[in-house]
Design a protein around this motif. Structure first.
Motif, mmCIF file in Angstrom:
data_model
loop_
_atom_site.group_PDB
_atom_site.id
_atom_site.type_symbol
_atom_site.label_atom_id
_atom_site.label_comp_id
_atom_site.label_asym_id
_atom_site.label_seq_id
_atom_site.Cartn_x
_atom_site.Cartn_y
_atom_site.Cartn_z
ATOM 1 N N SER A 188 -82.771 -47.219 -64.899
ATOM 2 C CA SER A 188 -83.757 -46.152 -65.045
ATOM 3 C C SER A 188 -85.134 -46.537 -64.493
ATOM 4 O O SER A 188 -85.861 -45.678 -64.006
ATOM 5 N N SER A 189 -85.460 -47.820 -64.521
ATOM 6 C CA SER A 189 -86.781 -48.219 -64.029
ATOM 7 C C SER A 189 -86.787 -48.388 -62.508
ATOM 8 O O SER A 189 -87.827 -48.654 -61.922
ATOM 9 N N LEU A 190 -85.634 -48.253 -61.903
ATOM 10 C CA LEU A 190 -85.504 -48.564 -60.478
ATOM 11 C C LEU A 190 -85.291 -47.337 -59.605
ATOM 12 O O LEU A 190 -85.779 -47.279 -58.478
ATOM 13 N N VAL A 191 -84.554 -46.354 -60.130
ATOM 14 C CA VAL A 191 -84.077 -45.272 -59.250
ATOM 15 C C VAL A 191 -85.121 -44.179 -59.030
ATOM 16 O O VAL A 191 -85.971 -43.919 -59.871
ATOM 17 N N ASN A 192 -85.013 -43.574 -57.850
ATOM 18 C CA ASN A 192 -85.885 -42.457 -57.502
ATOM 19 C C ASN A 192 -85.146 -41.132 -57.597
ATOM 20 O O ASN A 192 -85.757 -40.081 -57.678
ATOM 21 N N GLU A 193 -83.827 -41.228 -57.536
ATOM 22 C CA GLU A 193 -83.040 -40.001 -57.606
ATOM 23 C C GLU A 193 -81.711 -40.322 -58.264
ATOM 24 O O GLU A 193 -81.121 -41.371 -57.987
ATOM 25 N N HIS A 194 -81.282 -39.430 -59.131
ATOM 26 C CA HIS A 194 -80.004 -39.640 -59.810
ATOM 27 C C HIS A 194 -79.063 -38.500 -59.448
ATOM 28 O O HIS A 194 -79.360 -37.339 -59.709
ATOM 29 N N LEU A 195 -77.921 -38.857 -58.856
ATOM 30 C CA LEU A 195 -76.935 -37.846 -58.471
ATOM 31 C C LEU A 195 -75.662 -38.082 -59.260
ATOM 32 O O LEU A 195 -75.283 -39.226 -59.509
ATOM 33 N N GLN A 214 -74.376 -33.440 -57.656
ATOM 34 C CA GLN A 214 -75.392 -32.623 -58.321
ATOM 35 C C GLN A 214 -76.571 -33.512 -58.690
ATOM 36 O O GLN A 214 -76.369 -34.634 -59.154
ATOM 37 N N THR A 215 -77.769 -32.995 -58.478
ATOM 38 C CA THR A 215 -78.955 -33.758 -58.870
ATOM 39 C C THR A 215 -79.073 -33.685 -60.388
ATOM 40 O O THR A 215 -79.053 -32.609 -60.976
ATOM 41 N N VAL A 216 -79.180 -34.864 -61.009
ATOM 42 C CA VAL A 216 -79.232 -34.900 -62.477
ATOM 43 C C VAL A 216 -80.677 -34.927 -62.951
ATOM 44 O O VAL A 216 -81.106 -34.085 -63.734
ATOM 45 N N THR A 217 -81.420 -35.906 -62.455
ATOM 46 C CA THR A 217 -82.800 -36.072 -62.939
ATOM 47 C C THR A 217 -83.737 -36.291 -61.761
ATOM 48 O O THR A 217 -83.485 -37.177 -60.945
ATOM 49 N N PRO A 218 -84.786 -35.534 -61.662
ATOM 50 C CA PRO A 218 -85.747 -35.782 -60.592
ATOM 51 C C PRO A 218 -86.517 -37.067 -60.834
ATOM 52 O O PRO A 218 -86.603 -37.544 -61.968
ATOM 53 N N ALA A 219 -87.106 -37.609 -59.812
ATOM 54 C CA ALA A 219 -87.759 -38.916 -59.888
ATOM 55 C C ALA A 219 -88.790 -39.065 -61.011
ATOM 56 O O ALA A 219 -88.760 -40.078 -61.709
ATOM 57 N N PRO A 220 -89.694 -38.110 -61.240
ATOM 58 C CA PRO A 220 -90.708 -38.317 -62.275
ATOM 59 C C PRO A 220 -90.115 -38.579 -63.648
ATOM 60 O O PRO A 220 -90.662 -39.345 -64.435
ATOM 61 N N MET A 221 -88.969 -37.959 -63.927
ATOM 62 C CA MET A 221 -88.330 -38.156 -65.224
ATOM 63 C C MET A 221 -87.975 -39.624 -65.451
ATOM 64 O O MET A 221 -88.076 -40.133 -66.550
ATOM 65 N N PHE A 222 -87.569 -40.278 -64.354
ATOM 66 C CA PHE A 222 -87.200 -41.682 -64.490
ATOM 67 C C PHE A 222 -88.402 -42.523 -64.860
ATOM 68 O O PHE A 222 -88.314 -43.403 -65.681
ATOM 69 N N VAL A 223 -89.512 -42.196 -64.243
ATOM 70 C CA VAL A 223 -90.728 -42.950 -64.540
ATOM 71 C C VAL A 223 -91.060 -42.798 -66.014
ATOM 72 O O VAL A 223 -91.320 -43.756 -66.728
ATOM 73 N N ASN A 224 -90.973 -41.536 -66.489
ATOM 74 C CA ASN A 224 -91.285 -41.271 -67.889
ATOM 75 C C ASN A 224 -90.334 -42.012 -68.825
ATOM 76 O O ASN A 224 -90.738 -42.602 -69.805
#
Lengths: 231, 233
Positions: free
Chosen positions: A198-205, A213-223
């Protein structure tokens, strides 16, 4: 930011479609996480992008060139690197294994200097002369990442890079992956454990029924990462 | 019993006294068989590799054909090549019959299927990730092939040793293609057959001892290398 755009990837096994015309974009200096149930086709997709499995249809776009499967396979040598879930170690020492990733035309002194730097980068200097086949799972992964670091591909494909690792080995692997990403590589990681990255990825598919399918956009990972740190 | 003991003692005397005729026969055997192996091994390994890693039409059939060729009697191979090299045969012009060259061709024909079959098994058992890792790290197909050959070197060495054991001790093809001519084509197995038929057991026993020692050495080496290959895999 350079982008490699893959389109129209079809693959089926025994008449069952595994990848049904999926589309994927990999950007330099970014990390994409690929999740999906067992048998969803994550490894198949990675192996196709690594050039080891031939899809029924395939298109890739570098932005300035359109590539079919044949052309892509010709061009991927040296620019796309695929790491198996359990990386393969050649016969010989860790140093010999790192040497394999280097261009043979390099002068000996430069080769040795680069190997030494890679050993230090991956924290392998103490086991440089150990027979690579006798290493632990975490060390295997670090040798494989050091080879990738020496090879400097544009795209690094990783199949479950932290599977069966303890916490310390996992954190070390993620730290090395972060450095590779920050150096400009595009990482595509297939994993069952999204929290781990979670601290590494910019996009989760997520791969399901042959489509992404896109699961979580990048800002969510940062949060999420900040939340985890806070907790 | 006394006659057998006498013959055995005489055989040992022949061996240790450095009997020229006997060691010449041993030399011819080794020269012919080693040359045959040297010629047969590289293409056999390449074919074994193609069969293990390639995906082409007729692959399974080719594997089956080479497995079948393993059990063809040496005299049948000798007879086939005899007909090819005889005056009326398609290669009669080459005048190879009853020469060491003909014996080498015969031994290549015997060793090749064994090298391919055992080599294929060794390469097939090798971890495929080795090839993929070599390629993904930018190795050319040739470098990746050489890397894999090095990875399974003990299995391939076992194939070479087993083939050497087969061809140095075979009598059928050597007798038919070489003609058992003294100083030219007489090798260990053909000499044993001849001396025994003459009732001269001493030289036959001495040559038999050479073959036995060779067989034991090869087997020890084979087990040693197979053990190392297993540990290394």
């Amino acid at each position: 930011m350079t982008t490699l755009h893959f389109r129209d990837i079809y693959k089926h096994y025994a008449r069952r479609p595994i990848l049904a015309g999926l589309e994927l974009c990999l950007r330099t200096g970014s990390c994409t996480l690929l999740t999906g149930a067992n048998g969803a086709g994550k490894t198949t997709l990675l192996r196709i992008l690594g050039g080891f499995e031939k899809p029924e249809t395939f298109q890739a776009d570098t932005g300035c060139e359109h590539l079919n499967w044949r052309r892509y396979r010709k061009l991927l040598q040296g620019s796309v690197l695929y790491l198996h879930q359990q990386p393969y170690m050649f016969e010989g020492s860790v140093r010999d294994n790192l040497s394999f990733a280097l261009d043979r035309s390099l002068p000996k002194a430069e080769r040795e200097q680069r190997i030494q730097t890679a050993l230090q980068w991956a924290g392998l200097d103490k086991i440089a002369d150990t027979r690579a086949k006798t290493l632990s799972g975490g060390e295997y992964q670090r040798v494989a990442l050091a080879r990738a670091w020496l090879r400097k591909p544009r795209i690094l494909l990783l199949d479950e890079p932290t599977a069966n690792m303890d916490r310390e080995a996992r954190n070390r692997t993620i730290s090395l992956l972060r450095q590779l990403r920050d150096e400009g590589m595009a990482l595509l990681i297939a994993s069952h454990d999204p929290d781990c990255f979670s601290s590494l990825v910019n996009e989760h598919l997520n791969l399901d029924a042959g489509r992404l399918q896109t699961v979580t956009p990048a800002p969510m990972f940062v949060n999420m990462s900040l939340l985890q740190q806070a907790s | 019993m006394d006659a057998l003991l006498d013959a055995s003692l005489q055989a040992l005397r022949l061996l240790f006294s450095g009997d020229r005729a006997l060691w010449e026969i041993v030399g011819i055997s080794f020269r012919v068989s080693l040359l045959a192996l040297l010629i047969a091994t590289p293409p056999a390994v390449l074919l074994a590799f193609a069969l293990a890693y390639g995906n082409f039409p007729g692959r399974r059939l080719t594997i089956a054909v080479f497995s079948t060729l393993l059990s063809v009697p040496t005299v049948v191979i000798g007879l086939t090549l005899y007909l090819i090299f005889s005056r009326q045969g398609p290669l009669g012009e080459w005048r190879l019959l009853f020469t060491q060259s003909a014996m080498i061709v015969g031994q290549i024909a015997l060793a090749f299927p064994m090298l391919v079959s055992i080599g294929h098994s060794a390469l097939q058992a090798a971890d495929r990730r080795g090839w993929e890792t070599a390629r993904t790290l930018g190795a050319s197909p040739l470098r990746a092939l050489l890397t894999i050959v090095y990875e399974v070197r003990f299995g391939l060495l076992a194939a070479v040793l087993a083939s050497f054991g087969r061809i140095i001790s075979e009598v059928g093809a050597s007798m038919m293609l070489g003609g058992n001519i003294l100083h030219h084509t007489r090798n260990i197995p053909t000499a044993i057959a001849l001396e025994t038929s003459k009732g001269e057991f001493a030289q036959g026993i001495a040559l038999g001892i050479v073959l036995l020692v060779l067989a034991a050495t090869l087997n020890i080496l084979l087990h040693h290398f197979q053990g190392r290959g297993f540990v290394g895999s």
